[in-house]
Design an enzyme around this catalytic site. Structure first.
Site, PDB file in Angstrom:
ATOM      1  N   ASP A 223       0.961  -1.133   0.134  1.00 34.42           N
ATOM      2  CA  ASP A 223       0.044  -0.037   0.056  1.00 34.42           C
ATOM      3  C   ASP A 223       0.557   1.391  -0.121  1.00 34.42           C
ATOM      4  O   ASP A 223       1.826   0.980   0.488  1.00 34.42           O
ATOM      5  CB  ASP A 223      -0.913  -0.006   1.197  1.00 34.42           C
ATOM      6  CG  ASP A 223      -1.735   0.934   1.383  1.00 34.42           C
ATOM      7  OD1 ASP A 223      -2.160   1.731   0.036  1.00 34.42           O
ATOM      8  OD2 ASP A 223      -2.609   1.199   2.137  1.00 34.42           O
ATOM      9  N   GLU A 224       0.400   2.443  -0.569  1.00 35.33           N
ATOM     10  CA  GLU A 224       1.059   3.795  -0.472  1.00 35.33           C
ATOM     11  C   GLU A 224       2.233   3.651  -1.424  1.00 35.33           C
ATOM     12  O   GLU A 224       3.514   4.206  -0.745  1.00 35.33           O
ATOM     13  CB  GLU A 224       1.201   4.292   0.823  1.00 35.33           C
ATOM     14  CG  GLU A 224      -0.154   4.644   1.758  1.00 35.33           C
ATOM     15  CD  GLU A 224      -1.102   5.463   0.979  1.00 35.33           C
ATOM     16  OE1 GLU A 224      -0.659   6.228  -0.146  1.00 35.33           O
ATOM     17  OE2 GLU A 224      -1.862   6.079   1.664  1.00 35.33           O
TER      18      GLU A 224
END
Length: 670
Positions: A223-224
């Site tokens: 994620d991110e």
């Protein structure tokens, strides 16, 4: 693993077409470009569910990596709802640092560390750097700490940093870096950056360890992704290997952490390192109105971008983006609070629906004064962590020392809190002797050489303390964590010490925090089946990643834009939208204008239903009034979606109307 594309029709129908494609694609590495508010967490959790339920993966073969413990907890919660009744035992949903910690707990010995290594917080690291610099100059400390962190995040060891040094200043910093690393090794300690740097070293140098983790993690989700640094990307590549069983989710338009080592070029490197990379864009926004999105799209279009994408929404046109001007910063604070109160009264909303965002923390001071004056409850993001309280750090020092007697910063704090006859003179002699022998303070206390230097009374008090630590350490593995720590707190007379050294009300509050901590340790130890040493490492990672706040409280949120990333609010006020503030002058001068524009984009896309931008016509700097110019980013917003309240006569009409509304509200309260 055999890669295969499963039919999109088998993926849940409530996803939009792009989300369904991202969830179902398994024929090689995948980059999901997830625009703000486009449902990236939903895609990640649905993909995990699809891997388990539709593709035959065991939960223990999957790892999802996030940047905060909060995000990891949210994903775990969603997974439980997506697969009710299904055992998710072994599923890894954690931060990069937690994953690195697991690797090091298993194999740190391969790198010359014992399993009971300590994890130093920023204050401990700063203390070590300060002693090496021989200075307490905070600016110099921060500069060197930041430089060391940048080298570690770029996977540059001290020897290489020294070899690459271009001038005397760089050579000086590199020598401090080398001495700092030598000190950490002597303490059997790691700092925050080491929790990823050392696993990269471990996997790179030990083929059997790499093979173990590749067998363990058959599919990786990150994620991110735009916030990864070189070290984190190296870890991702090592774990994925040639199979490319990877889904990276990120947004190049929200890359705002370059100043702390994040490298958005990792998005480009994915294409080079994984030639079969597929890219899926998520552009449907589920958060904001069309006008807010149009404002964001028009600003970010001025950046050079790897991928052109434009967010859209089915949430309707929405209110115009309002732009207002204030005479000065005092006027800006009171004006924003006045407008917030008037809006709340008119729309019957809650305080929790509002956020006031700013570029730098110092901008919050006048806001706090205005909010307090109007008796408006508020909370600042990034407030003091529970684990940062002095009384909790005192107990953590004992826990760290029981886990690793070579942890010198923990030794000094524990030996002197409460005071037990071990003074500065004793510690100075002990430090000199330990330094000459290149051993820890704890080990030095037991050596005959030190006994010859110390006075009998000094030595007696010191050995009494060290022998007590030895007795308690021997029980760590077999005694429940809560029971052992409660006994320790009683033995050292901590409650009495608090009341002897503080006024009664504050002492009672601090003692209540200690009791809460003891209860938490007991519950956590039982729930996770961890002893005191394992809990000490867990707390170190929790404390370094997260700051606590109560999201259920009905309060206005004050936050820097950086701290607000990933959050959303019904109504947002963004203050100080001026040249030299947003964009920040230093960022512009150092060539970081595009990152500042992405910061503006992030701020705009926090808003769901209304957005107000404010700036000052003048500010006090160095005691003198200086004229201000609205940010260049204001001019980049599509004029069709804004309402300029900063241009006469609209500004005067707006101020008069706001004053009338506020007077009416106050009259009702009376």
């Amino acid at each position: 693993m055999v890669s295969v594309v499963h039919p999109v029709s088998a993926v849940p129908d409530h996803l939009n077409p792009s989300q369904r494609e991202a969830v179902s694609y398994l024929d090689g590495p995948l980059l999901v470009l997830a625009g703000a508010g486009s449902g990236k967490t939903r895609v990640i959790t649905q993909k995990i569910a699809w891997l388990i339920d539709g593709c035959g993966y065991e939960p223990r073969q999957i790892a999802a990596i996030t940047f905060t413990n909060k995000a990891a907890l949210e994903m775990k919660s969603r997974m439980g709802k997506l697969l009710p009744g299904r055992s998710l035992s072994g599923l890894v949903v954690c931060t990069f640092h937690s994953l690195g910690l697991d690797m090091l707990r298993r194999d740190a010995v391969r790198l010359g560390y014992k399993s009971q290594f300590s994890i130093l917080d920023a204050a401990d690291s700063q203390q070590i750097v300060g002693s090496l610099l021989g200075s307490v100059d905070r600016q110099a400390l921060r500069r060197v700490q930041s430089r060391i962190s940048q080298w570690k995040n770029a996977v540059i060891p001290a020897e290489q940093a020294l070899a690459n040094a271009q001038d005397d200043a760089e050579r000086y910093d590199a020598n401090i870096y080398r001495a700092y690393q030598d000190t950490l090794k002597a303490y059997q300690a790691m700092d925050f950056d080491d929790l990823i740097r050392l696993p990269v070293e471990l996997l790179s140098e030990h083929a059997d360890v790499l093979e173990h983790w590749r067998r363990q993690i058959r599919y990786l989700l990150v994620d991110e992704y735009q916030d990864t640094n070189a070290c984190q990307y190296a870890l991702v590549k090592l774990l994925c290997g040639l199979s490319g069983a990877l889904t990276a989710v990120g947004d190049d338009d929200q890359a705002i952490y370059g100043w702390r080592g994040a490298d958005s070029d990792n998005l480009r490197r994915l294409h080079a390192d994984f030639p079969r990379l597929k890219v899926v864009q998520l552009t449907q926004n589920y958060r904001s109105s069309l006008r807010i999105l149009q404002a964001a799209n028009s600003v970010i279009a001025n950046n050079e971008r790897m991928y052109d994408k434009s967010l859209w929404s089915e949430h309707g046109v929405g209110d115009p983006v309002q732009i207002v001007a204030a005479k000065d910063e005092q006027d800006e604070a009171s004006m924003v609070v006045m407008r917030l109160l008037a809006h709340k009264f008119e729309h019957r909303t809650r305080y929790a629906d509002y956020a006031i965002l700013y570029r730098s923390n110092h901008q919050a001071r006048l806001l706090e004064e205005s909010l307090r004056e109007e008796k408006i409850p508020y909370e600042m993001s990034g407030g003091q962590s529970f684990f940062d309280r002095a009384e909790i750090k005192d107990l953590l020092a004992y826990m760290r020392l029981l886990s690793n007697p070579d942890d010198d910063p923990a030794f000094i704090r524990a030996a002197t809190t409460p005071r037990r006859g071990i003074g500065a003179g004793t510690l100075e002699k002990l430090g000199e002797y330990a330094g000459s022998r290149n051993i820890s303070l704890f080990a030095a206390a037991f050596e005959a050489g030190f006994a010859q230097r110390a006075g009998a009374a000094q030595l007696n008090d010191l050995l009494t303390f060290c022998q007590y630590i030895n007795r308690m350490e021997a029980r760590v593995a077999r005694t429940p964590a809560g029971e052992l720590l409660t006994e320790l707190v009683r033995d050292i007379g901590y409650e009495a010490w608090l009341f002897d050294n503080d006024e009664p009300r504050r002492a009672q509050n601090r003692w209540n925090q200690v009791q809460e901590f003891l209860a938490w340790i007991s519950r956590k130890g039982e729930a996770d089946d961890k002893n005191l040493q394992q809990l000490t490492q867990t707390i170190a990672v929790i404390n370094l990643l997260d700051k606590r706040h109560d999201e259920t409280a009905d309060v206005v949120r004050l936050s820097t834009i950086h701290a607000a990333k990933g959050l959303e609010f019904g109504h947002v006020f963004l203050i100080g939208v001026e040249e030299d503030i947003l964009p920040h002058r230093e960022a512009v001068e150092s060539g970081m204008l595009e990152e500042e524009r992405r910061l503006m984009y992030v701020a705009i896309t926090r808003a769901q239903r209304s957005l107000t931008l404010s700036y000052c016509r003048k500010r006090k700097r160095g005691g003198d009034w200086q004229p201000c110019e609205p940010s260049r980013f204001v001019a980049e917003i599509d004029r069709a979606v804004v309402q300029r309240m900063d241009e006469a006569p609209a500004a005067e009409q707006s101020r008069a109307l706001g004053a009338q509304n506020l007077a009416r509200i106050k009259g009702m309260f009376k």
